[in-house]
Design an enzyme around this catalytic site. Structure first.
Site, PDB file in Angstrom:
ATOM      1  N   ASN A  36      16.253  78.155 -35.934  1.00 29.13           N
ATOM      2  CA  ASN A  36      15.509  76.900 -36.065  1.00 29.13           C
ATOM      3  C   ASN A  36      15.358  76.241 -34.700  1.00 29.13           C
ATOM      4  O   ASN A  36      16.236  76.298 -33.854  1.00 29.13           O
ATOM      5  CB  ASN A  36      16.137  75.963 -37.108  1.00 29.13           C
ATOM      6  CG  ASN A  36      17.586  75.619 -36.870  1.00 29.13           C
ATOM      7  OD1 ASN A  36      18.404  76.470 -36.544  1.00 29.13           O
ATOM      8  ND2 ASN A  36      17.931  74.355 -37.071  1.00 29.13           N
ATOM      9  N   ASN A  63      12.534  69.363 -32.833  1.00 30.61           N
ATOM     10  CA  ASN A  63      11.779  68.566 -31.886  1.00 30.61           C
ATOM     11  C   ASN A  63      11.959  67.105 -32.262  1.00 30.61           C
ATOM     12  O   ASN A  63      11.973  66.766 -33.451  1.00 30.61           O
ATOM     13  CB  ASN A  63      10.301  68.969 -31.965  1.00 30.61           C
ATOM     14  CG  ASN A  63       9.486  68.392 -30.848  1.00 30.61           C
ATOM     15  OD1 ASN A  63       9.293  67.189 -30.779  1.00 30.61           O
ATOM     16  ND2 ASN A  63       8.997  69.262 -29.986  1.00 30.61           N
ATOM     17  N   ALA A  64      12.085  66.232 -31.265  1.00 29.63           N
ATOM     18  CA  ALA A  64      12.262  64.803 -31.534  1.00 29.63           C
ATOM     19  C   ALA A  64      11.080  64.233 -32.309  1.00 29.63           C
ATOM     20  O   ALA A  64      11.236  63.268 -33.052  1.00 29.63           O
ATOM     21  CB  ALA A  64      12.451  64.034 -30.233  1.00 29.63           C
ATOM     22  N   ALA A  65       9.913  64.834 -32.167  1.00 32.71           N
ATOM     23  CA  ALA A  65       8.725  64.390 -32.906  1.00 32.71           C
ATOM     24  C   ALA A  65       8.676  65.146 -34.236  1.00 32.71           C
ATOM     25  O   ALA A  65       7.934  66.110 -34.393  1.00 32.71           O
ATOM     26  CB  ALA A  65       7.465  64.635 -32.089  1.00 32.71           C
ATOM     27  N   TYR A  66       9.544  64.720 -35.159  1.00 33.78           N
ATOM     28  CA  TYR A  66       9.536  65.344 -36.486  1.00 33.78           C
ATOM     29  C   TYR A  66       8.146  65.269 -37.072  1.00 33.78           C
ATOM     30  O   TYR A  66       7.473  64.266 -36.897  1.00 33.78           O
ATOM     31  CB  TYR A  66      10.494  64.622 -37.444  1.00 33.78           C
ATOM     32  CG  TYR A  66      11.959  64.927 -37.257  1.00 33.78           C
ATOM     33  CD1 TYR A  66      12.405  66.190 -36.911  1.00 33.78           C
ATOM     34  CD2 TYR A  66      12.906  63.939 -37.451  1.00 33.78           C
ATOM     35  CE1 TYR A  66      13.756  66.458 -36.760  1.00 33.78           C
ATOM     36  CE2 TYR A  66      14.260  64.199 -37.300  1.00 33.78           C
ATOM     37  CZ  TYR A  66      14.683  65.462 -36.954  1.00 33.78           C
ATOM     38  OH  TYR A  66      16.011  65.724 -36.814  1.00 33.78           O
ATOM     39  N   CYS A  72      11.557  75.932 -38.847  1.00 37.62           N
ATOM     40  CA  CYS A  72      12.731  76.591 -39.429  1.00 37.62           C
ATOM     41  C   CYS A  72      12.839  78.026 -38.925  1.00 37.62           C
ATOM     42  O   CYS A  72      11.843  78.661 -38.567  1.00 37.62           O
ATOM     43  CB  CYS A  72      12.629  76.606 -40.951  1.00 37.62           C
ATOM     44  SG  CYS A  72      12.587  74.986 -41.716  1.00 37.62           S
ATOM     45  N   GLU A 100      13.397  80.794 -40.534  1.00 41.32           N
ATOM     46  CA  GLU A 100      12.685  81.787 -41.340  1.00 41.32           C
ATOM     47  C   GLU A 100      11.213  81.868 -40.932  1.00 41.32           C
ATOM     48  O   GLU A 100      10.649  82.956 -40.803  1.00 41.32           O
ATOM     49  CB  GLU A 100      12.771  81.429 -42.832  1.00 41.32           C
ATOM     50  CG  GLU A 100      14.185  81.432 -43.374  1.00 41.32           C
ATOM     51  CD  GLU A 100      14.884  80.078 -43.293  1.00 41.32           C
ATOM     52  OE1 GLU A 100      15.768  79.828 -44.134  1.00 41.32           O
ATOM     53  OE2 GLU A 100      14.560  79.274 -42.393  1.00 41.32           O
TER      54      GLU A 100
END
Length: 160
Positions: free
Chosen positions: A62, A65-68, A73, A75
């Site tokens: 995974n 990033n701070a910018a969700y 992920c 996978e």
């Protein structure tokens, strides 16, 4: 009104050592990939190993990033890499190991909903099942013969 009942079947291994040798080695690679996760926000690391029909093994972890939700992920990192670099090669097996960074987790962790849909897309594209093995950092390993056990109502291209 009518009720519908779905039944799913998983194999449960008490430990990694119960897996066949090749499967054990692939899970160990997923564990190593997990150690390379970039998860400074959730502090939850996931690693995957994909076995392709041509024998190639693709690893993923995974990447946050701070910018969700700009991260990805493990996978999807692995399966998208396989799709981009080996577009006509079937994915045979997917191995997942996941755990918080501050403790050992013995509960097997399956793919999230977004990953389930992505894996389903590849099963449909290749018209064959992808075996999925998943575990925490140690303990039991769950095995499913197909993503359909994890996502019985698939959203498919035929619905578009």
């Amino acid at each position: 009104m009518k009720q519908i009942t779905f039944t799913t079947t998983f194999s449960v291994y008490d430990s990694l050592e119960e897996l066949k040798d090749q499967d054990q080695q692939l899970m160990l690679q997923a564990i190593e990939a997990r150690k390379k996760a970039y998860a400074p926000y959730s502090k939850f690391s996931v690693g995957t190993a994909l076995l392709l029909e041509n024998g190639e093994i693709i690893l993923g972890s995974n990447q946050e990033n701070a910018a969700y939700p700009s991260g990805l992920c493990a996978e999807r990192v692995a399966i998208f890499y396989a799709g981009a670099n080996y577009p006509d090669t079937k994915v045979l097996k997917l191995f997942i190991s996941a755990t918080p960074q501050d403790r050992e987790l013995e509960e097997p962790i399956p793919p999230c909903g977004s990953c389930r849909q992505s894996i389903a897309e590849y099963e449909m594209k290749q018209d064959s099942n992808i075996e999925i093995y998943f575990m925490g950092s140690k303990g039991k390993v769950y095995h499913s013969n197909s993503l359909k056990n994890l996502l019985p109502f698939l959203f498919e291209k035929k619905h578009l």
